[in-house]
Write a protein that holds these residues in place. Structure first.
Motif, PDB file in Angstrom:
ATOM      1  N   PRO A  19       2.424 -36.905  -7.209  1.00 20.31           N
ATOM      2  CA  PRO A  19       3.192 -36.215  -8.199  1.00 20.31           C
ATOM      3  C   PRO A  19       4.524 -36.838  -7.660  1.00 20.31           C
ATOM      4  O   PRO A  19       4.969 -37.160  -6.773  1.00 20.31           O
ATOM      5  N   THR A  20       5.523 -37.309  -8.624  1.00 22.65           N
ATOM      6  CA  THR A  20       6.602 -37.592  -8.291  1.00 22.65           C
ATOM      7  C   THR A  20       7.681 -36.808  -7.312  1.00 22.65           C
ATOM      8  O   THR A  20       7.113 -35.725  -7.780  1.00 22.65           O
ATOM      9  N   ARG A  21       8.098 -37.467  -6.246  1.00 19.16           N
ATOM     10  CA  ARG A  21       8.788 -36.416  -5.571  1.00 19.16           C
ATOM     11  C   ARG A  21      10.519 -36.135  -5.884  1.00 19.16           C
ATOM     12  O   ARG A  21      10.960 -37.016  -5.869  1.00 19.16           O
ATOM     13  N   TYR A  22      11.292 -35.327  -5.808  1.00 16.23           N
ATOM     14  CA  TYR A  22      12.340 -34.979  -6.068  1.00 16.23           C
ATOM     15  C   TYR A  22      13.457 -34.701  -4.719  1.00 16.23           C
ATOM     16  O   TYR A  22      12.345 -32.846  -4.053  1.00 16.23           O
ATOM     17  N   PHE A  23      13.736 -35.343  -4.371  1.00 12.40           N
ATOM     18  CA  PHE A  23      14.585 -34.841  -2.828  1.00 12.40           C
ATOM     19  C   PHE A  23      16.280 -33.985  -2.959  1.00 12.40           C
ATOM     20  O   PHE A  23      16.569 -34.483  -4.018  1.00 12.40           O
ATOM     21  N   ALA A  24      16.342 -33.411  -2.404  1.00 12.61           N
ATOM     22  CA  ALA A  24      17.762 -32.602  -2.547  1.00 12.61           C
ATOM     23  C   ALA A  24      19.284 -33.356  -2.866  1.00 12.61           C
ATOM     24  O   ALA A  24      19.415 -33.370  -3.695  1.00 12.61           O
ATOM     25  N   THR A  25      18.757 -34.371  -2.858  1.00 15.54           N
ATOM     26  CA  THR A  25      20.354 -35.790  -2.713  1.00 15.54           C
ATOM     27  C   THR A  25      19.890 -36.119  -4.782  1.00 15.54           C
ATOM     28  O   THR A  25      20.691 -36.606  -4.740  1.00 15.54           O
ATOM     29  N   ALA A  26      18.556 -36.258  -5.115  1.00 14.99           N
ATOM     30  CA  ALA A  26      18.095 -36.841  -6.400  1.00 14.99           C
ATOM     31  C   ALA A  26      19.068 -36.297  -8.014  1.00 14.99           C
ATOM     32  O   ALA A  26      19.382 -34.984  -7.530  1.00 14.99           O
ATOM     33  N   GLN A  27      18.993 -36.961  -8.849  1.00 15.67           N
ATOM     34  CA  GLN A  27      20.120 -36.918  -9.700  1.00 15.67           C
ATOM     35  C   GLN A  27      19.440 -37.435 -10.560  1.00 15.67           C
ATOM     36  O   GLN A  27      19.346 -38.747 -10.632  1.00 15.67           O
ATOM     37  N   VAL A  28      18.732 -37.136 -11.731  1.00 16.92           N
ATOM     38  CA  VAL A  28      17.927 -37.421 -12.751  1.00 16.92           C
ATOM     39  C   VAL A  28      18.480 -36.940 -14.293  1.00 16.92           C
ATOM     40  O   VAL A  28      18.237 -36.171 -14.142  1.00 16.92           O
ATOM     41  N   LYS A  29      18.897 -37.850 -15.109  1.00 20.20           N
ATOM     42  CA  LYS A  29      19.246 -37.666 -16.132  1.00 20.20           C
ATOM     43  C   LYS A  29      18.405 -38.282 -17.207  1.00 20.20           C
ATOM     44  O   LYS A  29      18.707 -40.070 -17.364  1.00 20.20           O
ATOM     45  N   ASN A  30      17.894 -38.025 -18.053  1.00 18.19           N
ATOM     46  CA  ASN A  30      17.031 -38.886 -19.714  1.00 18.19           C
ATOM     47  C   ASN A  30      16.421 -39.915 -19.084  1.00 18.19           C
ATOM     48  O   ASN A  30      16.465 -41.280 -19.336  1.00 18.19           O
ATOM     49  N   SER A  31      15.363 -39.819 -18.148  1.00 14.33           N
ATOM     50  CA  SER A  31      14.684 -41.169 -17.328  1.00 14.33           C
ATOM     51  C   SER A  31      12.980 -40.709 -17.683  1.00 14.33           C
ATOM     52  O   SER A  31      13.238 -39.306 -17.959  1.00 14.33           O
ATOM     53  N   LEU A  32      12.818 -41.837 -17.648  1.00 20.00           N
ATOM     54  CA  LEU A  32      10.901 -41.776 -17.691  1.00 20.00           C
ATOM     55  C   LEU A  32      10.802 -42.227 -16.414  1.00 20.00           C
ATOM     56  O   LEU A  32      10.696 -43.048 -16.054  1.00 20.00           O
ATOM     57  N   VAL A  66      19.091 -41.608 -10.745  1.00 15.90           N
ATOM     58  CA  VAL A  66      18.920 -42.386 -12.201  1.00 15.90           C
ATOM     59  C   VAL A  66      18.986 -41.257 -13.085  1.00 15.90           C
ATOM     60  O   VAL A  66      18.901 -40.733 -13.920  1.00 15.90           O
ATOM     61  N   GLU A  67      19.603 -42.208 -14.164  1.00 14.88           N
ATOM     62  CA  GLU A  67      20.352 -42.308 -15.693  1.00 14.88           C
ATOM     63  C   GLU A  67      19.567 -42.859 -16.121  1.00 14.88           C
ATOM     64  O   GLU A  67      20.014 -44.060 -16.075  1.00 14.88           O
ATOM     65  N   ASN A  68      19.570 -42.515 -18.213  1.00 12.18           N
ATOM     66  CA  ASN A  68      18.672 -43.396 -18.796  1.00 12.18           C
ATOM     67  C   ASN A  68      18.094 -44.776 -18.018  1.00 12.18           C
ATOM     68  O   ASN A  68      18.114 -45.896 -18.988  1.00 12.18           O
ATOM     69  N   SER A  69      16.931 -44.239 -18.126  1.00 12.26           N
ATOM     70  CA  SER A  69      15.774 -45.317 -17.492  1.00 12.26           C
ATOM     71  C   SER A  69      15.560 -45.212 -17.304  1.00 12.26           C
ATOM     72  O   SER A  69      14.231 -43.840 -17.527  1.00 12.26           O
TER      73      SER A  69
END
Length: 374
Positions: free
Chosen positions: A283-296, A307-310
């Motif tokens: 599965p995709t791994r998200y670190f504490a510094t990650a910021q992901v919005k509206n993405s696939l 990662v935004e709108n991507s």
């Protein structure tokens, strides 16, 4: 046994997609994080009851063949029926390069003749959509049509001057006239390059047209059949979303539209799923510094940055401090720390070095070819 045979023509070339189709067919272009363009048509055929599907290839088809494999992901790997890949081959009559859809069909008449289904759904792969082909077949039978054409009245992605084919359809669904590649279309309905026809009639029409050196199905068969009244042609309206993939901007706009929840809900319906080749990943791994919005994001991604709108395909890594915004990054891309990527399309295995900046206007997205280090 299903009465519907699928025949997918992947020989259409789209030079405007530039680097995206330099080493692959349009049908094999990655889309929506984990799919290929052909997955949507192939899954729609299977959901509509087709159990025998032929895929006609022309060039740059190695990636497509690797993706399709035996067809097991679509449950098309039976002993007598299933997925059949039809690559070009050299004979006395066939030089290996198709001049059009009719030439491709005639070169693969052996597949049509040995098939048992009564009807054939013929389509190319220049558009992204899903369809209920079983409903289309039902109308074709009820109207006793010779040919039923799929069309859409959605002008958002289909209506372009100097390209496409447009239909005049009456209240009963019969096609009265058609325009091919007009600069200013007069008709509202865009032909989606997909049609249903009796298998025996398709063989007859292909043989008759090629005997007259005619290779273009729309121009040489449909328009003449309408003009002479020799073919009873009806239209079937596809009510879903449709995107034409004729340019890099079309592909980019399609990808950005897939970020909308309402579009996802329509394209990926629960009763008719979209299947694709399985790639076993963590599965995709998200670190504490990650910021992901509206993405696939596909499986196997490692996200430390923003990662935004991507749309990120499988195995993409975004390091700490990197920013990806309004972008499409394909499989195994690597965005190093401090890099900034915006309004770009990065093909497979692209590496963006530390501190690099790749930005472009949304109306002219930047494309980076496969295996490039920036």
């Amino acid at each position: 046994m299903s009465e519907l045979l699928g025949l997918i023509y992947t020989g259409n070339t789209t030079d405007q997609l530039r680097e995206l189709t330099a080493t692959r067919a349009v049908a094999a272009v990655p889309i929506c994080a984990r799919y290929r363009v052909i997955d949507f048509i192939l899954s729609s055929l299977v959901s509509s009851g087709a159990r025998n599907v032929g895929v006609i290839t022309q060039k740059n088809y190695h990636s497509l063949m690797d993706h399709l494999g035996s067809g097991k992901e679509w449950d098309l790997h039976g002993k007598r029926q299933g997925l059949v890949i039809l690559p070009p081959f050299l004979t006395h009559d066939n030089v290996g390069v198709y001049k059009g859809l009719l030439d491709a069909i005639r070169s693969n008449l052996h597949f049509l003749r040995r098939s048992k289904e009564r009807y054939v759904l013929v389509t190319d792969t220049g558009m992204l959509y899903t369809a209920r082909f079983d409903d289309m077949l039902m109308q074709h039978i009820q109207t006793n049509a010779d040919i039923t054409l799929m069309y859409s009245d959605d002008h958002t992605m289909l209506r372009t001057g100097g390209n496409g084919c447009y239909l005049k359809v009456d209240g009963a669904g019969r096609v009265l006239d058609m325009e091919l590649e007009p600069m200013l279309p007069n008709y509202e309905n865009s032909y989606m390059q997909a049609f249903i026809i009796r298998r025996e009639l398709l063989i007859e029409l292909a043989d008759r047209a090629l005997s007259r050196a005619q290779y273009h199905f729309t121009r040489d068969v449909l328009t003449s059949g309408l003009r002479d009244g020799t073919l009873k042609i009806y239209g079937w309206r596809n009510p879903g979303c449709v995107w034409r993939l004729d340019s890099v901007l079309d592909y980019y706009n399609c990808s950005m539209a897939l970020l909308k929840p309402e579009v996802q809900a329509e394209l990926f319906s629960a009763d008719r799923p979209i299947w694709t080749k399985v790639r076993d990943e963590m599965p995709t791994r998200y670190f504490a510094t990650a910021q992901v919005k509206n993405s696939l994001l596909g499986d196997g991604c490692v996200i430390e940055g923003t990662v935004e709108n991507s749309i990120l395909s499988r195995g993409v890594r975004v390091q700490k401090g990197a920013v990806v915004r309004n972008a499409v990054i394909m499989q195994d891309g690597y965005i190093m720390s401090g890099a900034h990527v915006e309004c770009c399309i990065l093909d497979k295995q692209v590496i963006v070095r530390e501190g690099s900046t790749l930005t472009a206007p949304a109306t002219y997205p930047l494309v980076v070819a496969k295996d490039t280090i920036v």
